[in-house]
Design a protein around this motif. Structure first.
Motif, PDB file in Angstrom:
ATOM      1  N   CYS A 133       0.818  -1.219   0.000  1.00  0.00           N
ATOM      2  CA  CYS A 133       0.000   0.000   0.000  1.00  0.00           C
ATOM      3  C   CYS A 133       0.849   1.266   0.000  1.00  0.00           C
ATOM      4  O   CYS A 133       0.311   2.376  -0.090  1.00  0.00           O
ATOM      5  N   ASP A 134       2.150   1.123   0.122  1.00  0.00           N
ATOM      6  CA  ASP A 134       3.039   2.289   0.219  1.00  0.00           C
ATOM      7  C   ASP A 134       4.417   1.935  -0.341  1.00  0.00           C
ATOM      8  O   ASP A 134       5.426   2.032   0.345  1.00  0.00           O
ATOM      9  N   LEU A 135       4.435   1.525  -1.593  1.00  0.00           N
ATOM     10  CA  LEU A 135       5.696   1.126  -2.224  1.00  0.00           C
ATOM     11  C   LEU A 135       6.551   2.340  -2.537  1.00  0.00           C
ATOM     12  O   LEU A 135       6.042   3.415  -2.848  1.00  0.00           O
ATOM     13  N   GLY A 136       7.855   2.159  -2.482  1.00  0.00           N
ATOM     14  CA  GLY A 136       8.779   3.239  -2.808  1.00  0.00           C
ATOM     15  C   GLY A 136       8.770   3.565  -4.294  1.00  0.00           C
ATOM     16  O   GLY A 136       8.263   2.803  -5.127  1.00  0.00           O
ATOM     17  N   GLN A 137       9.348   4.696  -4.625  1.00  0.00           N
ATOM     18  CA  GLN A 137       9.344   5.177  -6.001  1.00  0.00           C
ATOM     19  C   GLN A 137      10.208   4.331  -6.938  1.00  0.00           C
ATOM     20  O   GLN A 137      10.065   4.411  -8.159  1.00  0.00           O
ATOM     21  N   ASP A 138      11.093   3.528  -6.381  1.00  0.00           N
ATOM     22  CA  ASP A 138      11.974   2.718  -7.224  1.00  0.00           C
ATOM     23  C   ASP A 138      11.235   1.593  -7.938  1.00  0.00           C
ATOM     24  O   ASP A 138      11.738   1.062  -8.931  1.00  0.00           O
ATOM     25  N   TYR A 139      10.077   1.231  -7.434  1.00  0.00           N
ATOM     26  CA  TYR A 139       9.345   0.092  -8.000  1.00  0.00           C
ATOM     27  C   TYR A 139       8.457   0.575  -9.143  1.00  0.00           C
ATOM     28  O   TYR A 139       7.295   0.924  -8.955  1.00  0.00           O
ATOM     29  N   ARG A 140       9.025   0.549 -10.351  1.00  0.00           N
ATOM     30  CA  ARG A 140       8.275   1.017 -11.517  1.00  0.00           C
ATOM     31  C   ARG A 140       8.875   0.439 -12.791  1.00  0.00           C
ATOM     32  O   ARG A 140       9.872  -0.278 -12.745  1.00  0.00           O
ATOM     33  N   ASP A 141       8.222   0.731 -13.909  1.00  0.00           N
ATOM     34  CA  ASP A 141       8.672   0.270 -15.229  1.00  0.00           C
ATOM     35  C   ASP A 141       8.648  -1.257 -15.346  1.00  0.00           C
ATOM     36  O   ASP A 141       9.562  -1.868 -15.906  1.00  0.00           O
ATOM     37  N   TYR A 142       7.584  -1.850 -14.838  1.00  0.00           N
ATOM     38  CA  TYR A 142       7.442  -3.310 -14.903  1.00  0.00           C
ATOM     39  C   TYR A 142       6.585  -3.723 -16.097  1.00  0.00           C
ATOM     40  O   TYR A 142       5.609  -3.054 -16.448  1.00  0.00           O
ATOM     41  N   ASP A 143       6.950  -4.842 -16.693  1.00  0.00           N
ATOM     42  CA  ASP A 143       6.131  -5.458 -17.734  1.00  0.00           C
ATOM     43  C   ASP A 143       5.061  -6.360 -17.130  1.00  0.00           C
ATOM     44  O   ASP A 143       4.066  -6.678 -17.792  1.00  0.00           O
ATOM     45  N   LEU A 144       5.271  -6.768 -15.889  1.00  0.00           N
ATOM     46  CA  LEU A 144       4.318  -7.629 -15.186  1.00  0.00           C
ATOM     47  C   LEU A 144       4.376  -7.326 -13.697  1.00  0.00           C
ATOM     48  O   LEU A 144       5.472  -7.230 -13.125  1.00  0.00           O
ATOM     49  N   VAL A 145       3.210  -7.160 -13.098  1.00  0.00           N
ATOM     50  CA  VAL A 145       3.101  -7.128 -11.639  1.00  0.00           C
ATOM     51  C   VAL A 145       2.157  -8.250 -11.244  1.00  0.00           C
ATOM     52  O   VAL A 145       1.038  -8.364 -11.763  1.00  0.00           O
ATOM     53  N   LEU A 146       2.618  -9.103 -10.347  1.00  0.00           N
ATOM     54  CA  LEU A 146       1.825 -10.239  -9.889  1.00  0.00           C
ATOM     55  C   LEU A 146       1.543 -10.094  -8.401  1.00  0.00           C
ATOM     56  O   LEU A 146       2.459  -9.886  -7.599  1.00  0.00           O
ATOM     57  N   ALA A 147       0.272 -10.186  -8.032  1.00  0.00           N
ATOM     58  CA  ALA A 147      -0.153 -10.111  -6.630  1.00  0.00           C
ATOM     59  C   ALA A 147      -0.890 -11.405  -6.294  1.00  0.00           C
ATOM     60  O   ALA A 147      -2.073 -11.554  -6.594  1.00  0.00           O
ATOM     61  N   GLY A 148      -0.175 -12.346  -5.698  1.00  0.00           N
ATOM     62  CA  GLY A 148      -0.730 -13.654  -5.395  1.00  0.00           C
ATOM     63  C   GLY A 148      -1.227 -13.748  -3.960  1.00  0.00           C
ATOM     64  O   GLY A 148      -0.435 -13.584  -3.027  1.00  0.00           O
ATOM     65  N   ASN A 149      -2.514 -14.002  -3.796  1.00  0.00           N
ATOM     66  CA  ASN A 149      -3.130 -14.151  -2.466  1.00  0.00           C
ATOM     67  C   ASN A 149      -2.738 -12.983  -1.552  1.00  0.00           C
ATOM     68  O   ASN A 149      -2.332 -13.175  -0.410  1.00  0.00           O
ATOM     69  N   LEU A 150      -2.893 -11.775  -2.093  1.00  0.00           N
ATOM     70  CA  LEU A 150      -2.439 -10.571  -1.408  1.00  0.00           C
ATOM     71  C   LEU A 150      -3.565  -9.622  -1.020  1.00  0.00           C
ATOM     72  O   LEU A 150      -3.622  -9.155   0.118  1.00  0.00           O
ATOM     73  N   ILE A 151      -4.462  -9.309  -1.950  1.00  0.00           N
ATOM     74  CA  ILE A 151      -5.336  -8.145  -1.743  1.00  0.00           C
ATOM     75  C   ILE A 151      -6.231  -8.273  -0.522  1.00  0.00           C
ATOM     76  O   ILE A 151      -6.570  -7.278   0.112  1.00  0.00           O
ATOM     77  N   ASP A 152      -6.605  -9.513  -0.153  1.00  0.00           N
ATOM     78  CA  ASP A 152      -7.480  -9.673   1.016  1.00  0.00           C
ATOM     79  C   ASP A 152      -6.693  -9.726   2.324  1.00  0.00           C
ATOM     80  O   ASP A 152      -7.255 -10.037   3.381  1.00  0.00           O
ATOM     81  N   ARG A 153      -5.407  -9.383   2.248  1.00  0.00           N
ATOM     82  CA  ARG A 153      -4.588  -9.269   3.453  1.00  0.00           C
ATOM     83  C   ARG A 153      -4.030  -7.857   3.625  1.00  0.00           C
ATOM     84  O   ARG A 153      -3.205  -7.619   4.507  1.00  0.00           O
ATOM     85  N   LEU A 154      -4.481  -6.922   2.805  1.00  0.00           N
ATOM     86  CA  LEU A 154      -4.004  -5.548   2.879  1.00  0.00           C
ATOM     87  C   LEU A 154      -4.931  -4.716   3.764  1.00  0.00           C
ATOM     88  O   LEU A 154      -6.145  -4.915   3.766  1.00  0.00           O
ATOM     89  N   TYR A 155      -4.341  -3.743   4.466  1.00  0.00           N
ATOM     90  CA  TYR A 155      -5.159  -2.899   5.349  1.00  0.00           C
ATOM     91  C   TYR A 155      -5.960  -1.871   4.559  1.00  0.00           C
ATOM     92  O   TYR A 155      -7.002  -1.404   4.999  1.00  0.00           O
ATOM     93  N   LYS A 156      -5.515  -1.541   3.344  1.00  0.00           N
ATOM     94  CA  LYS A 156      -6.252  -0.623   2.479  1.00  0.00           C
ATOM     95  C   LYS A 156      -5.983  -1.008   1.027  1.00  0.00           C
ATOM     96  O   LYS A 156      -5.198  -0.362   0.326  1.00  0.00           O
ATOM     97  N   PRO A 157      -6.633  -2.058   0.544  1.00  0.00           N
ATOM     98  CA  PRO A 157      -6.321  -2.564  -0.797  1.00  0.00           C
ATOM     99  C   PRO A 157      -6.541  -1.539  -1.899  1.00  0.00           C
ATOM    100  O   PRO A 157      -5.891  -1.603  -2.946  1.00  0.00           O
TER     101      PRO A 157
END
Length: 252
Positions: A133-157
């Motif tokens: 929910c608060d990734l740093g600015q370095d995480y960008r320019d991806y061809d693929l982002v995969l979120a496996g079994n993640l969204i229902d464990r986030l405090y603010k998806p």
């Protein structure tokens, strides 16, 4: 036999995840972290494979599987323990853990990356502690982002879902898999993406995903269900299903 302390004997949850990622297949179901990576790679269908992000990577199997085909893969998890474990597995070339069997009884397990065909891929991964929910600015320019079994464990998806497009290249993919197990222990009910009544009608998580992602993504194909089994002990297993959806980022 190595020193039992090398096998994370005192961390039951960690051992369960290491078994889930690197251990045996149970009750006829395939290895979920591997299947998830393969589904994402298949969906790429000729797209660029320069950089990928595995967000909520746990102990790293999906990150490593993606690195079979990507030039570089970042694995990010909120748990520093999981991230340290990922780094240990890559550095040593093997996953070691004490698998719970019955009561206080354990069996010592070891899986080598070489035996799994992942030794070469391990050279193209990096693991980091981070908050989806608060990734740093370095995480960008991806061809693929995969979120496996993640969204229902986030405090603010919604923070993740409504900003992740900023980190994905045009026509890149966002792959989401989740059993949609909404629990207030993890996510305040006001932040659930779906799984409730809206204006008196059922509002599913897929409905919520479509709403939150529509401005920047289009859904590719139909959702599909991926089974997974988490082994707790020799006689106790969790058998669940994760709904897989694949989203293509619209050109700006």
């Amino acid at each position: 036999m190595n020193n039992p302390s090398d096998y994370y004997e005192n961390d039951t949850t960690l051992a369960q995840y290491l078994e889930f990622h690197f251990g045996e297949s149970w009750h006829g179901e395939a290895n979920f972290p591997k299947e998830l990576a393969e589904a994402a790679l298949e969906a790429l269908n000729g797209r660029e494979t320069c950089r990928a992000l595995d967000i909520g990577c746990a102990v790293g199997r999906t990150t490593l599987e993606l690195a079979r085909h990507f030039d570089h893969v970042d694995g990010v998890d909120f748990s520093q323990t999981f991230v340290n474990t990922c780094r240990d597995v890559v550095a040593s070339g093997r996953a070691r853990y004490a698998r719970p069997e019955e009561g206080e009884l354990v069996s010592y397990q070891e899986r080598s990356l070489a035996a799994l065909g992942l030794a070469e891929a391990a050279q193209r991964v990096a693991f980091h502690q981070g908050d989806a929910c608060d990734l740093g600015q370095d995480y960008r320019d991806y061809d693929l982002v995969l979120a496996g079994n993640l969204i229902d464990r986030l405090y603010k998806p919604s923070l993740f879902l409504e900003t992740i497009h900023e980190r994905i290249n045009d026509l890149g993919l966002l792959v989401i898999a989740s059993p949609y197990t909404w629990l207030e222990d993890y996510t305040p009910k006001s932040e659930w993406v779906g799984g409730y009544l809206k204006n008196g009608e059922p509002f599913t998580t897929l409905d919520g995903l479509k709403d939150m992602l529509a401005s920047h993504f289009r859904l590719l194909g139909e959702p599909r269900s991926l089974p997974f089994v988490i082994r707790e002990t020799r006689n106790k297993f969790q058998h669940s299903f994760s709904e897989l959806t694949i989203w293509e980022k619209l050109p700006a």
